[in-house]
Design an enzyme around this catalytic site. Structure first.
Site, PDB file in Angstrom:
ATOM      1  N   LYS A 195      -0.133   1.770  45.039  1.00  0.00           N
ATOM      2  CA  LYS A 195      -0.279   2.714  46.153  1.00  0.00           C
ATOM      3  C   LYS A 195      -1.739   2.978  46.479  1.00  0.00           C
ATOM      4  O   LYS A 195      -2.115   3.052  47.635  1.00  0.00           O
ATOM      5  CB  LYS A 195       0.432   4.033  45.832  1.00  0.00           C
ATOM      6  CG  LYS A 195       1.928   3.923  45.970  1.00  0.00           C
ATOM      7  CD  LYS A 195       2.592   5.265  45.888  1.00  0.00           C
ATOM      8  CE  LYS A 195       4.099   5.110  45.918  1.00  0.00           C
ATOM      9  NZ  LYS A 195       4.810   6.312  45.556  1.00  0.00           N
TER      10      LYS A 195
ATOM     11  N   LYS B  49      10.938  -5.283  47.030  1.00  0.00           N
ATOM     12  CA  LYS B  49      12.040  -4.311  46.988  1.00  0.00           C
ATOM     13  C   LYS B  49      12.185  -3.580  48.324  1.00  0.00           C
ATOM     14  O   LYS B  49      11.191  -3.381  49.032  1.00  0.00           O
ATOM     15  CB  LYS B  49      11.833  -3.310  45.842  1.00  0.00           C
ATOM     16  CG  LYS B  49      10.787  -2.269  46.093  1.00  0.00           C
ATOM     17  CD  LYS B  49      10.872  -1.097  45.121  1.00  0.00           C
ATOM     18  CE  LYS B  49       9.804  -0.076  45.517  1.00  0.00           C
ATOM     19  NZ  LYS B  49       9.772   1.134  44.780  1.00  0.00           N
TER      20      LYS B  49
ATOM     21  N   LYS C 141      11.053   2.862  51.210  1.00  0.00           N
ATOM     22  CA  LYS C 141      10.944   3.806  52.333  1.00  0.00           C
ATOM     23  C   LYS C 141       9.787   3.424  53.230  1.00  0.00           C
ATOM     24  O   LYS C 141       9.794   3.681  54.410  1.00  0.00           O
ATOM     25  CB  LYS C 141      10.723   5.221  51.788  1.00  0.00           C
ATOM     26  CG  LYS C 141      11.905   5.729  50.999  1.00  0.00           C
ATOM     27  CD  LYS C 141      11.706   7.193  50.615  1.00  0.00           C
ATOM     28  CE  LYS C 141      12.738   7.648  49.613  1.00  0.00           C
ATOM     29  NZ  LYS C 141      12.191   7.959  48.291  1.00  0.00           N
TER      30      LYS C 141
HETATM   31  P1  TYM Z   1      12.147   7.199  44.787  1.00  0.00           P
HETATM   32  O1  TYM Z   1      12.258   8.379  45.668  1.00  0.00           O
HETATM   33  O2  TYM Z   1      11.152   6.154  45.154  1.00  0.00           O
HETATM   34  O3  TYM Z   1      13.541   6.472  44.649  1.00  0.00           O
HETATM   35  C1  TYM Z   1      14.708   7.158  44.261  1.00  0.00           C
HETATM   36  C2  TYM Z   1      15.550   6.246  43.366  1.00  0.00           C
HETATM   37  O4  TYM Z   1      15.917   5.067  44.076  1.00  0.00           O
HETATM   38  C3  TYM Z   1      15.590   3.918  43.288  1.00  0.00           C
HETATM   39  N1  TYM Z   1      15.220   2.829  44.206  1.00  0.00           N
HETATM   40  C4  TYM Z   1      15.805   1.630  44.214  1.00  0.00           C
HETATM   41  N2  TYM Z   1      16.795   1.105  43.479  1.00  0.00           N
HETATM   42  C5  TYM Z   1      17.177  -0.158  43.758  1.00  0.00           C
HETATM   43  N3  TYM Z   1      16.615  -0.911  44.743  1.00  0.00           N
HETATM   44  C6  TYM Z   1      15.612  -0.434  45.499  1.00  0.00           C
HETATM   45  N4  TYM Z   1      15.071  -1.175  46.449  1.00  0.00           N
HETATM   46  C7  TYM Z   1      15.150   0.898  45.252  1.00  0.00           C
HETATM   47  N5  TYM Z   1      14.202   1.679  45.807  1.00  0.00           N
HETATM   48  C8  TYM Z   1      14.252   2.860  45.143  1.00  0.00           C
HETATM   49  C9  TYM Z   1      14.399   4.351  42.437  1.00  0.00           C
HETATM   50  O5  TYM Z   1      14.269   3.546  41.283  1.00  0.00           O
HETATM   51  C10 TYM Z   1      14.779   5.778  42.117  1.00  0.00           C
HETATM   52  O6  TYM Z   1      15.643   5.835  41.000  1.00  0.00           O
HETATM   53  N6  TYM Z   1       9.417   8.731  40.927  1.00  0.00           N
HETATM   54  C11 TYM Z   1      10.760   8.781  41.487  1.00  0.00           C
HETATM   55  C12 TYM Z   1      11.234  10.196  41.816  1.00  0.00           C
HETATM   56  C13 TYM Z   1      11.210  11.113  40.637  1.00  0.00           C
HETATM   57  C14 TYM Z   1      12.075  11.039  39.512  1.00  0.00           C
HETATM   58  C15 TYM Z   1      11.696  12.116  38.682  1.00  0.00           C
HETATM   59  C16 TYM Z   1      13.125  10.189  39.177  1.00  0.00           C
HETATM   60  C17 TYM Z   1      10.363  12.157  40.451  1.00  0.00           C
HETATM   61  N7  TYM Z   1      10.656  12.774  39.261  1.00  0.00           N
HETATM   62  C18 TYM Z   1      12.351  12.337  37.455  1.00  0.00           C
HETATM   63  C19 TYM Z   1      13.772  10.408  37.953  1.00  0.00           C
HETATM   64  C20 TYM Z   1      13.373  11.476  37.116  1.00  0.00           C
HETATM   65  C21 TYM Z   1      10.724   7.995  42.787  1.00  0.00           C
HETATM   66  O7  TYM Z   1       9.702   7.767  43.350  1.00  0.00           O
HETATM   67  O8  TYM Z   1      11.931   7.676  43.286  1.00  0.00           O
END
Ligand code: TYM
Length: 345
Positions: free
Chosen positions: A123, A206, A209
């Site tokens: 990032k 992948k 967003k």
């Molecule tokens: P975030 O918001 O990027 O994504 C949310 C969840 O979706 C999964 N994900 C995917 N899985 C499969 N294929 C994809 N293309 C794909 N894109 C996203 C992510 O792995 C995630 O599980 N850091 C985390 C948010 C967070 C969090 C936490 C998660 C903050 N605190 C504590 C678990 C526990 C994040 O950026 O997710």
């Protein structure tokens, strides 16, 4: 002794997870890789499902948009099956203990250790040094705080979160060794087959967003016509055989994974169904199945968004429940670290 319903929660393992409100909608990767699994696990685990809005401000953001997106994610969780009465369902910024524990963890995290986090490297490289903040650098320790505050046993996430989970485990163990047993050391739950859904236009990256190509991402709130069009224009390969082979046929393999999750059929069944047929047939059928699947999800989300006061009430109720747990953990942490107890004036 028979187990009564009221005894069950104490015996159940705790899962915890969340998705950032950094887009106008969750995408299909979020749903398949994460949210769907939370909804499934909710009845057998004590589920803590939250919206990490503090994480959303580690990259460029707009305040009005952030507020709208936070409610949208809340509505999408419920539409996808998260029950706000059964799970602990809340917004991260409503529970100040997250930021407080993150500070304590920052102070036991090495600078070099934090510098090795690949999401930070990606990032910060993408947005340039000038707009990279200290907040983005500390993203993983805030995430560790989210997890450790609730003594979560399992963290169901997609593949991209694996390294953050490793850091969380290291920090939990480090704290426990230095200050005495305080935290449960959590395990990542990453479902192998669906841990990474790929961009439809660039099937080796992948789905995200902030994907490079808008056309490569299926937003759950997109107009169904747009969803169908994106599937039909997904990048495949020059071959004609419909076969799962991630190495040589990433586009077709990605479509088969999505199709399998949404239809409930195995990949082998789909391969058999489409033997001798053309890519176009697979795409048309998948587009239909997907539209049928996302339409009720989209309608339910819009219904929930039409009553923001009710969403806010559910989130307030969840935050009160979350604080009960978070304050207990933080109290122990502060005590173990030697902070003076705060007395009533
Ligand atoms: P975030 O918001 O990027 O994504 C949310 C969840 O979706 C999964 N994900 C995917 N899985 C499969 N294929 C994809 N293309 C794909 N894109 C996203 C992510 O792995 C995630 O599980 N850091 C985390 C948010 C967070 C969090 C936490 C998660 C903050 N605190 C504590 C678990 C526990 C994040 O950026 O997710």
């Amino acid at each position: 002794m028979t187990i009564t319903e009221s005894q069950q929660p104490a015996d159940r393992q705790r899962i915890l997870s969340g998705a950032k409100p950094t887009a106008d909608s969750l995408h299909l990767g979020n749903y398949i890789g994460a949210v769907r699994n939370w909804a499934e696990m909710q009845s057998s685990y004590d589920a803590v499902i939250f919206i990490p809005d503090l994480h959303a401000v580690t990259v460029d953001f707009d305040p009005t948009t952030l507020a709208r997106r936070t409610r949208t994610v809340a509505a999408q969780y419920i539409a996808a099956g998260i029950d706000p009465e059964e799970s602990t369902f809340f917004v991260q910024s409503h529970v100040p203990e997250h930021a407080q524990l993150a500070w304590a963890l920052n102070c036991i995290t090495g600078f070099g250790e934090a510098s090795r986090m690949t999401q930070f490297k990606d990032k910060s490289a993408k947005q340039g040094t000038d707009s990279t903040t200290l907040g983005l650098f500390a993203y993983p320790t805030l995430m560790a705080a989210d997890i450790l505050l609730y003594q979560a046993d399992l963290v169901p996430v997609g593949e991209d979160q694996r390294q953050h989970l490793e850091l969380t485990r290291n920090l939990a163990q480090r704290f426990n060794t230095r200050f005495g047993e305080t935290f449960t050391v959590p395990e990542a739950t990453i479902l192998r087959d669906t841990a990474k859904i790929y961009d439809l236009q660039n099937p080796t990256a992948k789905m995200s967003k902030t994907g490079e190509s808008v056309n490569g991402t299926i937003q759950l709130l997109d107009d169904p016509g747009v969803t169908a069009k994106r599937i039909k224009s997904a990048v495949t390969d020059d071959d004609t055989e419909i076969r799962f082979d991630e190495q040589n046929k990433p586009g077709i393999s990605n479509l088969l994974t999505i199709y399998s999750v949404i239809s409930g059929k195995t990949i082998a069944e789909l391969e058999a169904d489409y033997a001798g047929r053309m890519y176009g047939h697979l795409k048309v059928d998948l587009a239909d199945v997907l539209v049928e699947f996302v339409t009720p999800l989209r309608n339910r989300t819009n219904e929930l968004l039409a009553d923001p006061a009710e969403l806010d009430r559910l989130l307030a109720q969840g935050a009160a429940k979350a604080r009960g747990i978070a304050a207990t953990t933080l109290g122990t942490v502060y005590d173990r670290m030697g902070f003076l107890p705060r007395k009533q004036a």
